[in-house]
Motif scaffolding. Sequence first.
Motif, PDB file in Angstrom:
ATOM      1  N   ASP A 309       0.911  -1.255  -0.062  1.00 10.95           N
ATOM      2  CA  ASP A 309       0.071   0.002  -0.019  1.00 10.95           C
ATOM      3  C   ASP A 309       0.779   1.097   0.085  1.00 10.95           C
ATOM      4  N   ALA A 310       2.071   1.217   0.708  1.00 12.34           N
ATOM      5  CA  ALA A 310       2.774   2.606   0.715  1.00 12.34           C
ATOM      6  C   ALA A 310       3.645   2.723  -0.539  1.00 12.34           C
ATOM      7  N   VAL A 311       3.918   1.749  -1.227  1.00  8.87           N
ATOM      8  CA  VAL A 311       4.699   2.079  -2.298  1.00  8.87           C
ATOM      9  C   VAL A 311       4.037   2.971  -3.331  1.00  8.87           C
ATOM     10  N   GLU A 312       2.600   2.762  -3.322  1.00  2.58           N
ATOM     11  CA  GLU A 312       1.917   3.768  -4.419  1.00  2.58           C
ATOM     12  C   GLU A 312       1.827   5.409  -3.932  1.00  2.58           C
ATOM     13  N   ASN A 313       1.976   5.495  -2.749  1.00  5.94           N
ATOM     14  CA  ASN A 313       1.876   6.779  -1.957  1.00  5.94           C
ATOM     15  C   ASN A 313       3.129   7.447  -1.469  1.00  5.94           C
ATOM     16  N   PHE A 314       4.356   6.954  -1.628  1.00  2.00           N
ATOM     17  CA  PHE A 314       5.299   7.304  -0.860  1.00  2.00           C
ATOM     18  C   PHE A 314       6.262   8.228  -1.753  1.00  2.00           C
ATOM     19  N   VAL A 315       6.706   9.157  -1.279  1.00  3.62           N
ATOM     20  CA  VAL A 315       7.732  10.262  -1.795  1.00  3.62           C
ATOM     21  C   VAL A 315       8.733  10.473  -0.630  1.00  3.62           C
ATOM     22  N   PRO A 316       9.900  10.409  -1.028  1.00  2.00           N
ATOM     23  CA  PRO A 316      11.085  10.569  -0.006  1.00  2.00           C
ATOM     24  C   PRO A 316      10.858  11.853   0.513  1.00  2.00           C
ATOM     25  N   PRO A 317      11.090  11.968   1.819  1.00  2.00           N
ATOM     26  CA  PRO A 317      11.110  13.471   2.375  1.00  2.00           C
ATOM     27  C   PRO A 317      12.556  14.247   1.810  1.00  2.00           C
ATOM     28  N   SER A 318      11.921  15.472   1.350  1.00  2.00           N
ATOM     29  CA  SER A 318      13.063  16.043   0.974  1.00  2.00           C
ATOM     30  C   SER A 318      14.302  16.604   1.798  1.00  2.00           C
ATOM     31  N   TYR A 319      13.629  16.961   3.146  1.00  2.00           N
ATOM     32  CA  TYR A 319      14.583  17.414   4.159  1.00  2.00           C
ATOM     33  C   TYR A 319      15.685  16.385   4.909  1.00  2.00           C
ATOM     34  N   LEU A 320      15.507  15.181   4.365  1.00  2.00           N
ATOM     35  CA  LEU A 320      16.409  14.106   4.990  1.00  2.00           C
ATOM     36  C   LEU A 320      17.485  13.962   3.771  1.00  2.00           C
ATOM     37  N   GLU A 321      18.746  13.938   4.177  1.00  2.62           N
ATOM     38  CA  GLU A 321      20.075  13.940   3.280  1.00  2.62           C
ATOM     39  C   GLU A 321      20.531  12.603   2.924  1.00  2.62           C
ATOM     40  N   LYS A 322      20.014  11.549   3.739  1.00  2.00           N
ATOM     41  CA  LYS A 322      20.388   9.911   3.577  1.00  2.00           C
ATOM     42  C   LYS A 322      18.955   9.186   3.613  1.00  2.00           C
ATOM     43  N   ILE A 323      18.691   8.457   2.807  1.00  2.00           N
ATOM     44  CA  ILE A 323      17.435   7.641   2.827  1.00  2.00           C
ATOM     45  C   ILE A 323      17.651   6.154   2.229  1.00  2.00           C
ATOM     46  N   CYS A 324      17.358   5.209   3.135  1.00  2.00           N
ATOM     47  CA  CYS A 324      17.263   3.831   2.579  1.00  2.00           C
ATOM     48  C   CYS A 324      15.787   3.462   2.400  1.00  2.00           C
ATOM     49  N   ILE A 325      15.374   2.662   1.263  1.00  2.00           N
ATOM     50  CA  ILE A 325      14.171   2.353   1.153  1.00  2.00           C
ATOM     51  C   ILE A 325      14.150   0.967   0.856  1.00  2.00           C
ATOM     52  N   ILE A 326      13.397   0.032   1.826  1.00  2.00           N
ATOM     53  CA  ILE A 326      13.224  -1.320   1.694  1.00  2.00           C
ATOM     54  C   ILE A 326      11.853  -1.790   1.221  1.00  2.00           C
ATOM     55  N   LEU A 364      14.540  20.721  -8.371  1.00  2.00           N
ATOM     56  CA  LEU A 364      15.533  20.425  -7.216  1.00  2.00           C
ATOM     57  C   LEU A 364      15.797  22.068  -6.983  1.00  2.00           C
ATOM     58  N   ASP A 365      15.789  22.093  -5.655  1.00  2.00           N
ATOM     59  CA  ASP A 365      16.329  23.335  -4.895  1.00  2.00           C
ATOM     60  C   ASP A 365      17.633  23.208  -5.075  1.00  2.00           C
ATOM     61  N   VAL A 366      18.584  24.074  -5.636  1.00  2.00           N
ATOM     62  CA  VAL A 366      19.972  23.786  -5.931  1.00  2.00           C
ATOM     63  C   VAL A 366      20.762  23.792  -4.666  1.00  2.00           C
ATOM     64  N   GLU A 367      20.272  24.747  -3.781  1.00  2.00           N
ATOM     65  CA  GLU A 367      21.003  24.933  -2.506  1.00  2.00           C
ATOM     66  C   GLU A 367      20.262  24.100  -1.217  1.00  2.00           C
ATOM     67  N   GLY A 368      19.225  23.304  -1.749  1.00  2.00           N
ATOM     68  CA  GLY A 368      18.584  22.792  -0.423  1.00  2.00           C
ATOM     69  C   GLY A 368      19.386  21.323  -0.168  1.00  2.00           C
ATOM     70  N   ILE A 369      18.659  20.523   0.878  1.00  2.00           N
ATOM     71  CA  ILE A 369      19.065  19.340   1.180  1.00  2.00           C
ATOM     72  C   ILE A 369      18.792  18.168   0.084  1.00  2.00           C
ATOM     73  N   ASN A 370      17.797  18.258  -0.698  1.00  2.00           N
ATOM     74  CA  ASN A 370      17.495  17.311  -1.365  1.00  2.00           C
ATOM     75  C   ASN A 370      18.504  17.352  -2.593  1.00  2.00           C
ATOM     76  N   ALA A 371      18.986  18.412  -3.069  1.00  2.00           N
ATOM     77  CA  ALA A 371      20.121  18.451  -4.049  1.00  2.00           C
ATOM     78  C   ALA A 371      21.129  17.670  -3.790  1.00  2.00           C
ATOM     79  N   GLN A 372      21.658  17.260  -2.247  1.00  2.00           N
ATOM     80  CA  GLN A 372      22.672  16.464  -2.319  1.00  2.00           C
ATOM     81  C   GLN A 372      22.291  15.004  -1.609  1.00  2.00           C
ATOM     82  N   GLN A 373      21.000  14.715  -1.792  1.00  2.00           N
ATOM     83  CA  GLN A 373      20.255  13.474  -1.254  1.00  2.00           C
ATOM     84  C   GLN A 373      20.878  12.186  -1.639  1.00  2.00           C
ATOM     85  N   LYS A 374      21.154  11.160  -0.625  1.00  2.00           N
ATOM     86  CA  LYS A 374      21.679  10.112  -1.171  1.00  2.00           C
ATOM     87  C   LYS A 374      20.598   8.825  -1.008  1.00  2.00           C
TER      88      LYS A 374
END
Length: 408
Positions: A309-326, A364-374
Motif C-alpha cells: 500500500d505504501a509503495v503507491e503513495n510514498f515520496v522520499p522526504p526532501s529534508y532528509l539527506e540520506k534515505i534507505c528504502i526497503i 530540485l532546490d539547488v541549495e537545499g538538502i535534496n540536491a545532495q540527497q543519497k
Amino acid sequence: MAFGNFDNGNELRDRQSNQDRGLLGAGWRPLSRDFDWGYFFHLAAKDPWELAHKTLDMSSDIADALGRQNFTWWANILNVFSEYTRGDFNEFWDYITPAPAGPNYHTADMLAAETPVVQLVSRDSIPIDYVLKRLQEITIFKVLDLLGRPNLITQYYQDRHFYYPIERFSTWERIETIGTVYAYWKKQDIWLQIDHLGRIQNIGRNQFQYTLIANDLRSLINKATYNLAVMLSGYQSRVGQVHSEFPIRTFPADIQGFTDRVQEAIFTQPQLAVLVQGAPGTGKTAWTQAVAKEILVPLGYVIFILDHDAVENFVPPSYLEKICIIINEADNLAQDRGSEAAQHSNKTEHILSLLDGTLYQSVLDVEGINAQQKLVFLMTCNTTERLDPAVLRKGRIDLIYEFVTQFV
C-alpha cells in the motif's frame, strides 16, 4: 452606529488587554525598542518626508492633548499619558526605532511541522501522511533538544513585542503562545518560529506550527534522525528504530562477500539499488534488516520499510539527506505490466519512478538538502520472472544476487 463601533472598539481593547495580562502572568515581559542613532540617520536619509510627516503628526497630537481649554493644566498633562495618546506615541516610536531581530526567510533551509499531528481516521485512507508528519514533528523536537536553551525568546502579538526571560525557560510546551514566538540560537545562527494555529475541536488542544530557519540545517537534522526507521503500511505504520535479529556475520560466507560489495557501493555511489532473490526462508528480509542496522544506520541513513500500500503513495522526504528504502516482495509489486495482474495497479510505474528519481528529483532546490540527497534501495523477491523487465534494465538495478541456502 457610532455608539456601536465605539463599544466594539472598547470590547476589542479589553480582550487584548486581558490577553496581554495573560502573557504577563505566564512570565512574558514587554519588550522595549531601543533608540538607535544609526537607524534614525538611515531613516532620515532614505525617507525624510515620511519621517517629517510622522514627527509633525506626533507633535500635533501632543499639542492637542495639552491645549484643551476646558480642562485644567494638570488634567491636560495627564491626557498626554492617556491610552489614545500613548498608542500614537508607541506607533511613532516603533517607526523611528529598529524592529526586534527576526529570521531571514530567504535562507536556504526551512523545516516546519504542525504539532500535535492529527490523524484523519477513514476506512479508505492509509495513514502514511500522518506517519510522515509525525516523523517531521519528531525531527524538529529532536533538533530543539540538541540546540538546548536559546539565547533569545520573543513573542509578537497584537502589534506588541514581548520577551521571555531565558533563565525561566524549561520546555517549549510550557511557553504560552497566543501570537508568534521567535527563538534564536546565536552560536548555530538558527531561528525557531512558533505560530498559534488555533484549537483542535475534537481533541480539545491547541495546535501550533514550529518552523526552523537557518542557512544550513543538514548536520542538525542528520543528528536528530540518527537511528530512526519508519514502517509504512496500510495496516500498521510507526516511527521507531531498526531491529535486526541476525548479524551479518551469521549469514553464509557468499552472502557476506556480497554484503562487502554492497557496502563499497554505498560509499561510492550517490544512489544504489540492490535486488536479492531467492526462495522463501533464505534470509532475504533478515539480510536487508541487518544491512540497514549495521551499515546504513551508522552512516546516518533513515530507513523506510514500505509494504504494497505504501509503495503507491510514498515520496522520499526532501529534508532528509540520506534515505534507505526497503521494499520486500518486489515481484508482487513491480509486476510485468504485460500480465493481467498488473493491469489494475500503478505500483510498477511508481517503483520505476522511485528508482529513476523522476518522482522526486524533477525539480530540485539547488541549495537545499535534496540536491545532495543519497538513496539506497534494498528490494527482495522470490523470483525475477514476475518482475517487469523495465525494473531489471541496466541503470536501475545496480546489484543483483540470489540467495540459495536456507537460513535459520
